[in-house]
Design an enzyme around this catalytic site. Sequence first.
Site, mmCIF file in Angstrom:
data_model
loop_
_atom_site.group_PDB
_atom_site.id
_atom_site.type_symbol
_atom_site.label_atom_id
_atom_site.label_comp_id
_atom_site.label_asym_id
_atom_site.label_seq_id
_atom_site.Cartn_x
_atom_site.Cartn_y
_atom_site.Cartn_z
ATOM 1 N N GLU A 1 -9.515 -1.293 12.629
ATOM 2 C CA GLU A 1 -8.368 -0.881 12.674
ATOM 3 C C GLU A 1 -7.448 -1.018 13.892
ATOM 4 O O GLU A 1 -8.077 -0.456 15.077
ATOM 5 C CB GLU A 1 -8.158 0.774 12.283
ATOM 6 C CG GLU A 1 -6.757 1.339 12.427
ATOM 7 C CD GLU A 1 -7.051 2.918 12.087
ATOM 8 O OE1 GLU A 1 -7.915 3.434 11.945
ATOM 9 O OE2 GLU A 1 -5.751 3.522 11.766
ATOM 10 N N ASP B 1 1.775 10.817 12.393
ATOM 11 C CA ASP B 1 0.765 11.104 11.344
ATOM 12 C C ASP B 1 1.201 12.477 10.417
ATOM 13 O O ASP B 1 0.710 13.209 10.022
ATOM 14 C CB ASP B 1 -0.562 11.484 11.613
ATOM 15 C CG ASP B 1 -1.384 10.157 12.382
ATOM 16 O OD1 ASP B 1 -1.584 9.355 11.441
ATOM 17 O OD2 ASP B 1 -1.368 10.002 13.555
ATOM 18 N N TRP C 1 -12.115 2.372 14.444
ATOM 19 C CA TRP C 1 -10.800 2.403 15.239
ATOM 20 C C TRP C 1 -11.230 2.846 16.805
ATOM 21 O O TRP C 1 -11.950 3.836 16.758
ATOM 22 C CB TRP C 1 -9.801 3.439 14.621
ATOM 23 C CG TRP C 1 -8.755 3.567 15.864
ATOM 24 C CD1 TRP C 1 -7.654 2.811 15.829
ATOM 25 C CD2 TRP C 1 -8.500 4.811 16.481
ATOM 26 N NE1 TRP C 1 -6.873 3.159 17.120
ATOM 27 C CE2 TRP C 1 -7.119 4.452 17.166
ATOM 28 C CE3 TRP C 1 -8.934 6.071 16.599
ATOM 29 C CZ2 TRP C 1 -6.622 5.330 18.272
ATOM 30 C CZ3 TRP C 1 -8.501 6.945 17.530
ATOM 31 C CH2 TRP C 1 -7.455 6.562 18.360
ATOM 32 N N ASP D 1 -4.374 8.877 5.953
ATOM 33 C CA ASP D 1 -4.441 9.413 7.391
ATOM 34 C C ASP D 1 -3.183 10.031 8.017
ATOM 35 O O ASP D 1 -2.203 9.485 8.363
ATOM 36 C CB ASP D 1 -4.590 8.000 8.298
ATOM 37 C CG ASP D 1 -4.884 8.204 9.829
ATOM 38 O OD1 ASP D 1 -5.246 9.670 9.927
ATOM 39 O OD2 ASP D 1 -5.237 7.334 10.529
ATOM 40 N N ASP E 1 -2.663 0.674 9.187
ATOM 41 C CA ASP E 1 -2.292 1.922 9.350
ATOM 42 C C ASP E 1 -0.900 1.790 9.461
ATOM 43 O O ASP E 1 -0.355 1.260 10.504
ATOM 44 C CB ASP E 1 -2.797 2.541 10.412
ATOM 45 C CG ASP E 1 -2.793 4.254 10.617
ATOM 46 O OD1 ASP E 1 -1.367 4.452 10.571
ATOM 47 O OD2 ASP E 1 -3.486 5.085 10.685
ATOM 48 N N LYS F 1 -3.977 -0.761 16.552
ATOM 49 C CA LYS F 1 -2.780 0.254 16.861
ATOM 50 C C LYS F 1 -1.739 -0.496 17.774
ATOM 51 O O LYS F 1 -2.403 -1.452 18.673
ATOM 52 C CB LYS F 1 -3.514 1.214 17.333
ATOM 53 C CG LYS F 1 -2.548 2.602 17.380
ATOM 54 C CD LYS F 1 -3.363 3.864 17.565
ATOM 55 C CE LYS F 1 -2.537 5.013 17.632
ATOM 56 N NZ LYS F 1 -2.917 6.125 17.802
ATOM 57 N N ASP G 1 3.473 7.100 15.849
ATOM 58 C CA ASP G 1 2.606 7.356 15.044
ATOM 59 C C ASP G 1 2.445 8.910 14.804
ATOM 60 O O ASP G 1 1.233 9.174 15.275
ATOM 61 C CB ASP G 1 1.286 6.771 15.670
ATOM 62 C CG ASP G 1 -0.009 6.604 15.226
ATOM 63 O OD1 ASP G 1 0.093 6.772 13.789
ATOM 64 O OD2 ASP G 1 -0.997 6.853 15.598
ATOM 65 N N HIS H 1 -4.469 2.652 5.667
ATOM 66 C CA HIS H 1 -4.357 4.256 6.095
ATOM 67 C C HIS H 1 -2.871 4.536 5.815
ATOM 68 O O HIS H 1 -2.043 4.029 6.389
ATOM 69 C CB HIS H 1 -4.644 4.182 7.694
ATOM 70 C CG HIS H 1 -6.200 4.447 7.839
ATOM 71 N ND1 HIS H 1 -6.675 4.861 9.122
ATOM 72 C CD2 HIS H 1 -7.141 4.620 7.161
ATOM 73 C CE1 HIS H 1 -7.858 5.376 9.069
ATOM 74 N NE2 HIS H 1 -8.085 4.938 8.040
ATOM 75 N N HIS I 1 1.081 2.301 12.906
ATOM 76 C CA HIS I 1 0.568 1.585 14.072
ATOM 77 C C HIS I 1 1.009 0.303 14.357
ATOM 78 O O HIS I 1 0.712 -0.482 14.769
ATOM 79 C CB HIS I 1 -0.968 1.183 13.822
ATOM 80 C CG HIS I 1 -2.004 2.808 13.917
ATOM 81 N ND1 HIS I 1 -3.190 2.572 13.893
ATOM 82 C CD2 HIS I 1 -1.677 3.695 14.088
ATOM 83 C CE1 HIS I 1 -3.860 3.541 14.040
ATOM 84 N NE2 HIS I 1 -2.671 4.609 14.118
HETATM 85 C C1 RNT Z 1 -5.761 6.888 15.015
HETATM 86 C C2 RNT Z 1 -6.109 6.260 13.811
HETATM 87 C C3 RNT Z 1 -7.397 6.587 13.033
HETATM 88 C C4 RNT Z 1 -7.325 8.093 13.076
HETATM 89 C C5 RNT Z 1 -8.655 8.713 12.372
HETATM 90 C C6 RNT Z 1 -8.868 10.148 12.686
HETATM 91 O O1 RNT Z 1 -4.479 6.468 15.353
HETATM 92 O O2 RNT Z 1 -4.971 6.149 12.872
HETATM 93 O O3 RNT Z 1 -7.268 6.202 11.919
HETATM 94 O O4 RNT Z 1 -6.507 8.630 12.677
HETATM 95 O O5 RNT Z 1 -9.582 7.987 12.596
HETATM 96 ZN ZN ZN Z 2 -5.423 5.324 11.067
#
Ligand code: RNT
Ligand code: ZN
Length: 422
Positions: free
Chosen positions: A229, A299, A188, A329, A262, A231, A297, A289, A265
């Site tokens: 990955e 998390d 990523w 994640d 993810d 985003k 985003d 993720h 994302h």
């Molecule tokens: C970032 C991505 C990625 C990170 C990790 C730490 O937006 O989601 O996966 O969260 O690599």
């Molecule tokens: Zn991620």
Amino acid sequence: MADDKIEQAYTLAKQSYSSLGVDTKKATDMLSKIPVSIHCWQGDDVGGFEKVGAELSGGGIQATGNYPGKAGTIDELRMDIEKTLSLIPGKHRLNLHACYLDNGGKHVDRNEIGIEHFQSWIDWAKENSLGMDFNPTYFSHPKAADGFTLSHPDKGIRNFWIEHGIACRKIGAEMGKQLGSATVTNVWVPDGYKDIPVDRKDPRERLTNSLDKIFSEKIDSKVHLDAVESKLFGIGAESYTVGSHEFYMGYAVSRQKLLCLDAGHFHPTEVISDKISSVIEFLPGLLLHVSRPVRWDSDHVVILNDELLAIAQEIIRSGKLDKIHIGLDFFDASINRIAAWTIGTRSMIKALLIALLEPIEKLKKIELAGDYTQRLVFLEELKTMPFSAVWDFYCKKNNVPVGTDWIEQVKEYEDNILSKRL
Ligand code: RNT
Ligand code: ZN
């Protein structure tokens, strides 16, 4: 909860499920074979152990909160993960970022890392019966400070990051080899512009070329798998992200790489649960993720909400479990970090269990017959089936705390260990 109560509740639940045609034993047997890749970065707010100047994560990702007790050393992080694992049923995996290297106190730049900096992690993973997954770290670095890495216009900087990617694949392959289970190494990059760009094409071309260079060496898929990955945006990269979803869809399909989806994302009303079956036919596999976006985003810690359940249902109902790698994640620094890991991972496993307890064939038949009335009746009824009794039984059988019992242990760990950290 008393053991006999757990057994009694399970016996009743087993009967209820059996009347629907669901075998609870089969479901828990299956569940015990699904590993979840637990991300190291919840333990220290994506800090890592390079200690170059202890910059914050950058790259448009941000942990917020300052709950005391975060892991400050590799030993502390391992100890915290071991504690967490003791509260989670089943055998799982550790997902490590390159910036968590064991450099013995000597600074090693990203393009110079080698297996020697991760051997202690592999040994530790072996002792703890964990598989491992890996990630190159394309953030928290002076050469990533202007927001571009693999698509950087400067060839020197691009090459530096290509070298990092190549080094990480080698490390990932060795991890997989030593642990006897393929390591997924996930790329990523944060590359993007804060404001409206003139040229959207060239950075994407550069990213394609850089990725192709990184992936040029063929590695046996028995020991190593590549993932990419996408985003939508990041903080400071609101207008344009080089590695968008469409970019990586095309890239992963054309190069036959794993696509990483993810949950945070995409656009706020877009969900990854619907994407799984849309893309899986065209790919050698998927990496998820599993995260929880709140308005962006963010998390947040994964909880048992509708989308988590939908993700689990898609994994199970699709019958493509062998192609789907489940990773977590999230990083919340505002609550106890061991509790964060425990809540998120237990919720993921719980969602998979609920999905495994569905009479899938029966539901599919009803749907195919066009009986959408019955379909709705069953889907509604399933929501209040006694899965918690099966979950409790599963936790007990795996010798981990049942219900909220684990929180006492986390409190004790916080009092005796976390609170004493500087
Ligand atoms: C970032 C991505 C990625 C990170 C990790 C730490 O937006 O989601 O996966 O969260 O690599
Ligand atoms: Zn991620």
